[in-house]
Design an enzyme around this catalytic site. Structure first.
Site, mmCIF file in Angstrom:
data_model
loop_
_atom_site.group_PDB
_atom_site.id
_atom_site.type_symbol
_atom_site.label_atom_id
_atom_site.label_comp_id
_atom_site.label_asym_id
_atom_site.label_seq_id
_atom_site.Cartn_x
_atom_site.Cartn_y
_atom_site.Cartn_z
ATOM 1 N N GLY A 172 4.799 15.139 4.700
ATOM 2 C CA GLY A 172 4.645 13.717 4.413
ATOM 3 C C GLY A 172 4.733 13.458 2.913
ATOM 4 N N GLY A 181 1.876 7.494 3.569
ATOM 5 C CA GLY A 181 0.469 7.082 3.669
ATOM 6 C C GLY A 181 0.262 5.627 3.289
ATOM 7 N N CYS A 185 -0.171 5.070 -0.400
ATOM 8 C CA CYS A 185 0.780 5.784 -1.255
ATOM 9 C C CYS A 185 1.769 4.820 -1.882
ATOM 10 C CB CYS A 185 1.604 6.767 -0.426
ATOM 11 S SG CYS A 185 0.617 7.923 0.486
ATOM 12 N N GLY A 207 0.404 7.806 7.325
ATOM 13 C CA GLY A 207 1.106 6.730 8.012
ATOM 14 C C GLY A 207 0.694 6.487 9.443
ATOM 15 N N GLY A 219 -5.919 9.453 7.038
ATOM 16 C CA GLY A 219 -6.734 9.029 5.900
ATOM 17 C C GLY A 219 -7.380 7.681 6.130
ATOM 18 N N GLU A 277 0.388 6.871 -8.455
ATOM 19 C CA GLU A 277 1.285 6.903 -7.288
ATOM 20 C C GLU A 277 0.503 6.570 -6.024
ATOM 21 O OE1 GLU A 277 3.895 10.298 -6.905
ATOM 22 O OE2 GLU A 277 4.217 10.362 -9.076
ATOM 23 N N SER A 314 7.304 -5.037 21.132
ATOM 24 C CA SER A 314 6.344 -3.961 21.392
ATOM 25 C C SER A 314 4.893 -4.373 21.155
ATOM 26 C CB SER A 314 6.669 -2.741 20.521
ATOM 27 O OG SER A 314 7.940 -2.257 20.848
#
Ligand code: XMP
Length: 486
Positions: free
Chosen positions: A299, A303, A306, A343, A364, A423, A478
């Protein structure tokens, strides 16, 4: 320069096509998986090594639920070791080397130890380490004014029922029950307390058959380390303290210095389980596998907190990153698991990550709002929230600096924070109660998914998986639509 002809896909870009299913009930499916070839988990879920997600309390909850937590590394070695020990002592058939206190210590000191280590009792030992009594929370709850020392409040050794090394689970259970006691010290031949068996731990073990345990009945826990040479010392201390797995974790794991560190770790600790990452390409996963990783963490930038992709322009949409990494691992000729890191917003994302080739997912933000995550909830606009921050965010960098200089009153802030290029971001997430509730939903979703996938287990889900790319209209269809949310 080259441009890859195929698109990079992530979770929302695809759905899984339902398969003919032999599964009649969600109870028939098996959600177990492997974190590394030597560590089996009952559920494929790991809490992330972030300072707003995993410290000892979260790691304990995760292991009890059948997953595992990875302690973050942004603390001193001593503190991280202490956290490993806290997890290891939280449960187990025998707590080894139990905390001891001297008989001439004060009750205040005893209370401080009980609070610091979150335990309910202490072995009272003389200067030779021999047990002279035990002291429990009950003994010091309401002492009379003349009782100030441990010696006065403890139950003396002659009235303590004890066991010797080698006692079995069933024998311990019988002794605890027969004497209606809660604690059973385990003594060596010289009368030194080498272990402690508690009724609470035995009850927990009996009630939770699926917890993630080591061979001694203790909860399993992982711990992150960095890539600098000095981190060898951290690795050694963590393994010594009983960490079950090390996670060599840097933002760009497909780097010479990460591979070199991995090889050094492998050489120095041949028996240790070592996960390495993060990568997002076939070559990255292959190189880490070849360098000796027991699992690869995948990954770069998926995230929730991120900003790597925005700041650097690098990254691979997560579903493609997982598939490519799986190919890289096959290429290496090794059969090691992939951890899909970042993610994951719901059980559907987790299922897609697993179907694409991951054996576990690391989470996370979804866990940062939980009671067990570090930090207390705060009120914002009348709603309870908790903070989550990227480990490469400005706030995390400042927090690390503050923690490193906490003891040093004369330290002036020498860092020009405007020179930091973050970042990651800091954010808040809704307070979500206990992590077990979120895990229940995630695992419930997985069980249902296995049935849709015609699979008894995660491996069959991967074998049967057929993804279909969808359009923005498919994404809209969806979710709940054309209704007003109640
Ligand atoms: P989720 O989406 O579960 O992702 O919150 C957790 C993962 O995000 C990674 N991480 C970061 N990535 N900058 C990044 O680019 C950061 O500051 C940062 N902090 C965490 C990490 O892999 C984590 O497990």
């Amino acid at each position: 320069m080259k441009i890859r002809p195929t698109k990079g896909l992530t979770f929302d870009d695809v759905l899984l096509i339902p398969k003919r299913s032999p599964i009649a009930s969600r109870r028939e499916v098996d959600t177990s998986t492997f974190l590394t070839p030597a560590i089996r988990l009952h559920i494929p879920i790991i809490s992330a090594n972030m300072d707003t997600v995993t410290e000892a309390r979260m790691a304990i909850a995760m292991a009890r639920a059948g997953g595992i937590g990875i302690l973050h590394r942004f603390m001193t070695i001593e503190r991280q070791v202490h956290q490993v020990q806290e997890v290891k002592r939280a449960q187990g058939f025998i707590v080894e080397n139990p905390y001891t206190i001297r008989p001439d210590a004060t009750l205040e000191e005893a209370q401080k130890m009980l609070d610091t280590y979150h335990i309910g009792g202490l072995i009272v030992a003389d200067e030779n380490g021999r047990m002279v009594g035990i002291l429990t929370q009950r003994d010091i709850l309401l002492p009379t004014p003349d009782v100030t020392l441990v010696r006065q409040a403890m139950t003396p050794a002659e009235r303590v029922v004890s066991a010797s090394r080698g006692i079995s689970f069933d024998e311990a259970r019988r002794l605890l029950y027969e004497h209606r006691i809660e604690k059973l010290p385990v003594l060596d031949d010289d009368g030194r307390a080498v272990g402690l068996i508690t009724a609470r731990d035995l009850v927990k073990l009996e009630r939770l058959p699926h917890i993630t345990m080591d061979e001694r009945g203790r909860l399993r826990v992982g711990a992150a380390i960095g890539v600098r040479e000095s981190e060898m010392e951290r690795a050694e201390a963590l393994l010594e303290a009983g960490a079950d797995v090390l996670v060599l974790d840097i933002a760009h794991g497909h780097a010479d210095h990460c591979i070199a560190m991995l090889k050094r770790l492998r050489k120095r600790f041949p028996e240790a389980q070592i996960i390495a990452g993060n990568v997002a390409s076939r070559e990255g996963a292959r190189d880490l596998a070849e360098a000796g990783a027991d699992a690869v963490k995948v990954g770069i930038g998926p995230g929730s907190i991120c900003t790597t992709r925005i700041v650097t322009g690098f990254g691979v949409p997560q579903l493609t990153a997982i598939m490519d990494s799986a190919e890289g691992i096959r290429e290496s000729g090794r059969d090691i698991p992939i951890i899909a890191d970042g993610g994951i917003r719901n059980s559907g994302d987790m299922v897609k990550a697993l179907a694409a080739g991951a054996s576990t997912v690391m989470i996370g933000s979804l866990f940062a709002g939980c009671e067990e995550a570090p930090g207390a909830p705060v009120l914002r606009d009348g709603q309870k929230v908790k903070v989550v921050r990227g480990m490469a965010s400005l706030g995390a960098a400042m927090g690390r600096w503050a923690a490193e200089h906490a003891e040093d009153e004369s330290a002036e802030d020498p860092v020009d924070w405007s020179k930091v290029v973050p970042e990651g971001v800091e954010a808040v997430v809704p307070y979500r109660g206990n992590v077990s509730e979120i895990l229940y939903q995630l695992v419930g979703g997985l069980r249902s998914a296995l049935s849709y996938g015609g699979a008894h287990n995660i491996r069959e889900l991967q074998e049967n998986a057929e993804f279909i790319e969808i359009t923005p209209a498919g994404v809209r269809e969806s979710g709940p639509h054309d209704v007003q949310r109640a």
